[in-house]
Design a protein around this motif. Structure first.
Motif, PDB file in Angstrom:
ATOM      1  N   HIS A  86       0.907  -1.885   0.217  1.00 13.40           N
ATOM      2  CA  HIS A  86      -0.369   0.114   0.425  1.00 13.40           C
ATOM      3  C   HIS A  86       0.592   1.048   0.390  1.00 13.40           C
ATOM      4  CE1 HIS A  86      -3.488  -2.406   0.490  1.00 13.40           C
ATOM      5  NE2 HIS A  86      -3.547  -3.357   1.714  1.00 13.40           N
ATOM      6  N   ARG A  87       2.268   1.174  -0.021  1.00 16.10           N
ATOM      7  CA  ARG A  87       2.833   2.482   0.038  1.00 16.10           C
ATOM      8  C   ARG A  87       3.080   2.731  -1.865  1.00 16.10           C
ATOM      9  NH1 ARG A  87       8.142   1.933   3.709  1.00 16.10           N
ATOM     10  NH2 ARG A  87       8.390  -0.177   2.303  1.00 16.10           N
ATOM     11  N   TYR A  88       3.421   3.921  -1.738  1.00 13.64           N
ATOM     12  CA  TYR A  88       3.261   4.515  -3.639  1.00 13.64           C
ATOM     13  C   TYR A  88       4.642   5.752  -3.186  1.00 13.64           C
ATOM     14  CZ  TYR A  88      -0.994   1.483  -4.249  1.00 13.64           C
ATOM     15  OH  TYR A  88      -1.568   0.844  -4.458  1.00 13.64           O
ATOM     16  N   ALA A  89       5.354   5.488  -4.416  1.00 16.83           N
ATOM     17  CA  ALA A  89       6.259   6.579  -4.009  1.00 16.83           C
ATOM     18  C   ALA A  89       6.143   7.321  -6.088  1.00 16.83           C
ATOM     19  CB  ALA A  89       8.166   6.284  -4.448  1.00 16.83           C
ATOM     20  N   GLY A 113       9.865  -2.798  -2.190  1.00 16.46           N
ATOM     21  CA  GLY A 113       8.444  -2.719  -1.833  1.00 16.46           C
ATOM     22  C   GLY A 113       7.169  -1.815  -2.149  1.00 16.46           C
ATOM     23  N   ILE A 114       8.309  -0.994  -2.810  1.00 21.96           N
ATOM     24  CA  ILE A 114       7.177   0.556  -2.805  1.00 21.96           C
ATOM     25  C   ILE A 114       6.937   0.783  -4.397  1.00 21.96           C
ATOM     26  CG2 ILE A 114       6.937   3.039  -3.249  1.00 21.96           C
ATOM     27  CD1 ILE A 114       9.401   2.827  -0.705  1.00 21.96           C
ATOM     28  N   ASN A 115       5.106   0.986  -4.319  1.00 22.96           N
ATOM     29  CA  ASN A 115       5.048   1.056  -5.981  1.00 22.96           C
ATOM     30  C   ASN A 115       5.677   1.917  -6.464  1.00 22.96           C
ATOM     31  OD1 ASN A 115       2.797  -1.814  -5.835  1.00 22.96           O
ATOM     32  ND2 ASN A 115       1.878  -0.040  -4.103  1.00 22.96           N
ATOM     33  N   CYS A 116       5.721   2.437  -7.486  1.00 21.47           N
ATOM     34  CA  CYS A 116       5.776   3.145  -8.209  1.00 21.47           C
ATOM     35  C   CYS A 116       5.160   3.823  -8.944  1.00 21.47           C
ATOM     36  CB  CYS A 116       7.048   2.942  -9.025  1.00 21.47           C
ATOM     37  SG  CYS A 116       8.884   3.514  -7.356  1.00 21.47           S
ATOM     38  N   LEU A 117       5.299   5.345  -9.606  1.00 24.33           N
ATOM     39  CA  LEU A 117       4.342   6.021 -10.565  1.00 24.33           C
ATOM     40  C   LEU A 117       5.339   7.247 -11.340  1.00 24.33           C
ATOM     41  CD1 LEU A 117       0.960   6.276 -11.856  1.00 24.33           C
ATOM     42  CD2 LEU A 117       1.251   8.493 -10.333  1.00 24.33           C
ATOM     43  N   LEU A 118       5.922   7.082 -12.189  1.00 26.35           N
ATOM     44  CA  LEU A 118       6.652   7.858 -13.023  1.00 26.35           C
ATOM     45  C   LEU A 118       5.692   8.903 -13.988  1.00 26.35           C
ATOM     46  CD1 LEU A 118       9.647   5.607 -13.581  1.00 26.35           C
ATOM     47  CD2 LEU A 118       9.140   7.062 -11.547  1.00 26.35           C
ATOM     48  N   PRO A 119       5.074   9.712 -13.094  1.00 30.19           N
ATOM     49  CA  PRO A 119       4.577  10.492 -14.248  1.00 30.19           C
ATOM     50  C   PRO A 119       4.814  11.906 -15.877  1.00 30.19           C
ATOM     51  CG  PRO A 119       4.136  11.623 -12.281  1.00 30.19           C
ATOM     52  CD  PRO A 119       5.425  10.605 -11.992  1.00 30.19           C
ATOM     53  N   ASP A 120       5.069  12.141 -16.652  1.00 28.17           N
ATOM     54  CA  ASP A 120       5.487  13.079 -17.049  1.00 28.17           C
ATOM     55  C   ASP A 120       5.052  14.112 -16.795  1.00 28.17           C
ATOM     56  OD1 ASP A 120       7.457  11.573 -19.051  1.00 28.17           O
ATOM     57  OD2 ASP A 120       5.624  10.927 -20.096  1.00 28.17           O
ATOM     58  N   ILE A 150      -5.005   7.049  -4.977  1.00 37.41           N
ATOM     59  CA  ILE A 150      -6.371   6.341  -3.755  1.00 37.41           C
ATOM     60  C   ILE A 150      -7.457   5.879  -4.601  1.00 37.41           C
ATOM     61  CG2 ILE A 150      -7.757   7.497  -2.549  1.00 37.41           C
ATOM     62  CD1 ILE A 150      -5.309   9.989  -2.071  1.00 37.41           C
ATOM     63  N   LYS A 151      -7.958   6.468  -5.928  1.00 36.37           N
ATOM     64  CA  LYS A 151      -9.091   5.511  -5.975  1.00 36.37           C
ATOM     65  C   LYS A 151      -9.162   3.965  -6.129  1.00 36.37           C
ATOM     66  CE  LYS A 151     -12.379   5.382 -10.081  1.00 36.37           C
ATOM     67  NZ  LYS A 151     -12.886   7.031 -11.249  1.00 36.37           N
ATOM     68  N   ARG A 152      -7.700   3.887  -6.352  1.00 33.09           N
ATOM     69  CA  ARG A 152      -7.028   2.699  -7.170  1.00 33.09           C
ATOM     70  C   ARG A 152      -7.305   1.278  -5.849  1.00 33.09           C
ATOM     71  NH1 ARG A 152      -4.183   1.278 -12.048  1.00 33.09           N
ATOM     72  NH2 ARG A 152      -3.342  -0.220 -10.711  1.00 33.09           N
ATOM     73  N   ASP A 153      -6.422   2.917  -4.132  1.00 32.30           N
ATOM     74  CA  ASP A 153      -5.800   1.992  -3.008  1.00 32.30           C
ATOM     75  C   ASP A 153      -6.397   2.655  -2.440  1.00 32.30           C
ATOM     76  OD1 ASP A 153      -4.900   0.225  -1.531  1.00 32.30           O
ATOM     77  OD2 ASP A 153      -3.620   0.524  -1.739  1.00 32.30           O
ATOM     78  N   PRO A 154      -7.294   2.652  -1.942  1.00 31.81           N
ATOM     79  CA  PRO A 154      -7.891   3.926  -0.572  1.00 31.81           C
ATOM     80  C   PRO A 154      -7.095   3.434   0.254  1.00 31.81           C
ATOM     81  CG  PRO A 154      -9.984   2.655  -1.513  1.00 31.81           C
ATOM     82  CD  PRO A 154      -8.690   2.179  -2.182  1.00 31.81           C
ATOM     83  N   LYS A 155      -6.042   2.524   0.603  1.00 37.15           N
ATOM     84  CA  LYS A 155      -5.311   2.864   2.038  1.00 37.15           C
ATOM     85  C   LYS A 155      -4.341   2.974   1.222  1.00 37.15           C
ATOM     86  CE  LYS A 155      -7.500  -1.492   4.093  1.00 37.15           C
ATOM     87  NZ  LYS A 155      -7.905  -2.988   3.992  1.00 37.15           N
ATOM     88  N   VAL A 182      -1.089  11.449   1.620  1.00 39.10           N
ATOM     89  CA  VAL A 182       0.193  12.443   1.364  1.00 39.10           C
ATOM     90  C   VAL A 182       1.260  11.919   2.557  1.00 39.10           C
ATOM     91  CG1 VAL A 182       1.880  13.616   0.405  1.00 39.10           C
ATOM     92  CG2 VAL A 182      -0.705  13.203  -0.460  1.00 39.10           C
ATOM     93  N   LYS A 183       1.954  10.830   2.999  1.00 34.31           N
ATOM     94  CA  LYS A 183       2.099  10.736   4.517  1.00 34.31           C
ATOM     95  C   LYS A 183       3.652  11.767   4.766  1.00 34.31           C
ATOM     96  CE  LYS A 183      -0.258   7.953   5.609  1.00 34.31           C
ATOM     97  NZ  LYS A 183      -1.726   8.712   6.677  1.00 34.31           N
ATOM     98  N   ALA A 184       5.070  11.681   3.151  1.00 32.30           N
ATOM     99  CA  ALA A 184       5.857  12.402   3.495  1.00 32.30           C
ATOM    100  C   ALA A 184       6.032  13.462   1.979  1.00 32.30           C
ATOM    101  CB  ALA A 184       6.610  11.557   3.454  1.00 32.30           C
TER     102      ALA A 184
END
Length: 308
Positions: A86-89, A113-120, A150-155, A182-184
């Protein structure tokens, strides 16, 4: 004689106007027209290039698209961690580049073990956009990506990690009313205000004979007319005074592009829980390759003190 004087004055006014327009157009093109990164552009370190290939060829990489509030089509690469998490960067690139530049960071986070989203960011990579936003419109785009997660993973527990213009975008985003997911945030080599950074960069231009106040005035007008925002409101140092998101400020002490003193000022102005890290001997955004042990060690210590 009077007629000749009038014509002369009109000629001078016309020449000044034409010169001002030509100079403004020049400023806009070099500052605000997105420049796409290509494979022929050499990275400052081999690890950055290897990171690009890591993202590009990752078997689990997925292309994701959303619509911004102004209907611009935005792209990001999403790489899920190998284990359920449930952790995302959200890792945010700098100017004249795209999401692949952040492969070196994505590789590290995925190993943890952190999911990654890399926006353009808009105007770069596969995202639509005709101008460089320097964090202004981009902060709202990152908000859209936050809500996409958050829509994909509310946690979801979300970390924002930006470099250079991406750092400014990160800080501008933390100045907004963020969801508790958003934690950090990590800002690596960010500028305090866009106006100051423009002034600093302008000094290094060849032929910068126009006085800085005039150049900034012309840049402000042309960017407002063509891109629709005021460079004076792109103000990360003001945003951090509103932020409640725990933030780590990182900078290289040998940065010749963005003054390391800007990082110190950002840190001092921030009202949120905060930490500071200066990477000795590192030039602009070089900390991750110049001293990876210190870089990632500081991030580990920082994140352990947050809810991420």
């Amino acid at each position: 004689m009077a007629k000749k004087n009038t014509l002369f004055k009109l000629g001078v006014i016309s020449a000044l106007f034409s010169g001002a327009y030509a100079f403004s157009d020049y400023l806009y093109k070099i500052s605000s027209v997105p420049r796409q990164h290509t494979d022929s552009d050499k990275d400052f370190d081999q690890e950055i290039t290897e990171g690009r290939m890591f993202v590009r060829n990752h078997p689990d990489r997925q292309d994701m698209y959303i619509d911004a509030i102004d209907q611009a089509r935005l792209h990001a690469s999403f790489i899920p961690a190998g284990e359920e998490s449930h952790r995302y960067a959200i890792v945010i690139h700098g100017i004249s580049d795209n999401h692949e530049a952040n492969g070196v960071y994505a590789k590290h986070y995925l190993e943890k073990g952190i999911n990654c989203l890399l926006p353009d960011l808009r105007g770069f990579g596969k995202s639509e956009g005709k101008y460089v936003g320097y964090g202004y419109d981009d902060r709202l785009d990152i908000l859209e990506w936050i809500y996409w997660i958050i829509k994909r993973d509310p946690k979801a527990h979300i970390l924002l990690h930006g470099m250079s213009m991406g750092a400014a975008t990160t800080l501008m985003t933390t100045g907004e009313n963020l969801p508790e997911n958003v934690k950090a945030a990590i800002a690596d080599s960010g500028y305090s205000t866009l106006r100051e950074q423009f002034a600093s960069t302008y000094k290094s231009f060849k032929g910068s004979f126009i006085p800085i106040p005039i150049a900034l005035f012309l840049a402000r007008i042309i960017i407002y007319l063509r891109a629709g925002y005021d460079i004076n409101v792109v103000n990360p140092i003001e945003a951090v005074t509103r932020s409640t998101t725990p933030t780590l400020f990182i900078h290289g002490d040998d940065d010749q592009f963005i003054d390391p003193q800007m990082c110190s000022r950002l840190y001092e102005a921030a009202k949120c829980p905060k930490q500071y890290c200066m990477i000795l001997g590192a030039e602009h955004i070089e900390g991750v390759v110049k001293d990876p042990v210190n870089y990632w060690g500081k991030i580990k210590t920082f994140l352990e003190k947050t809810e991420f």
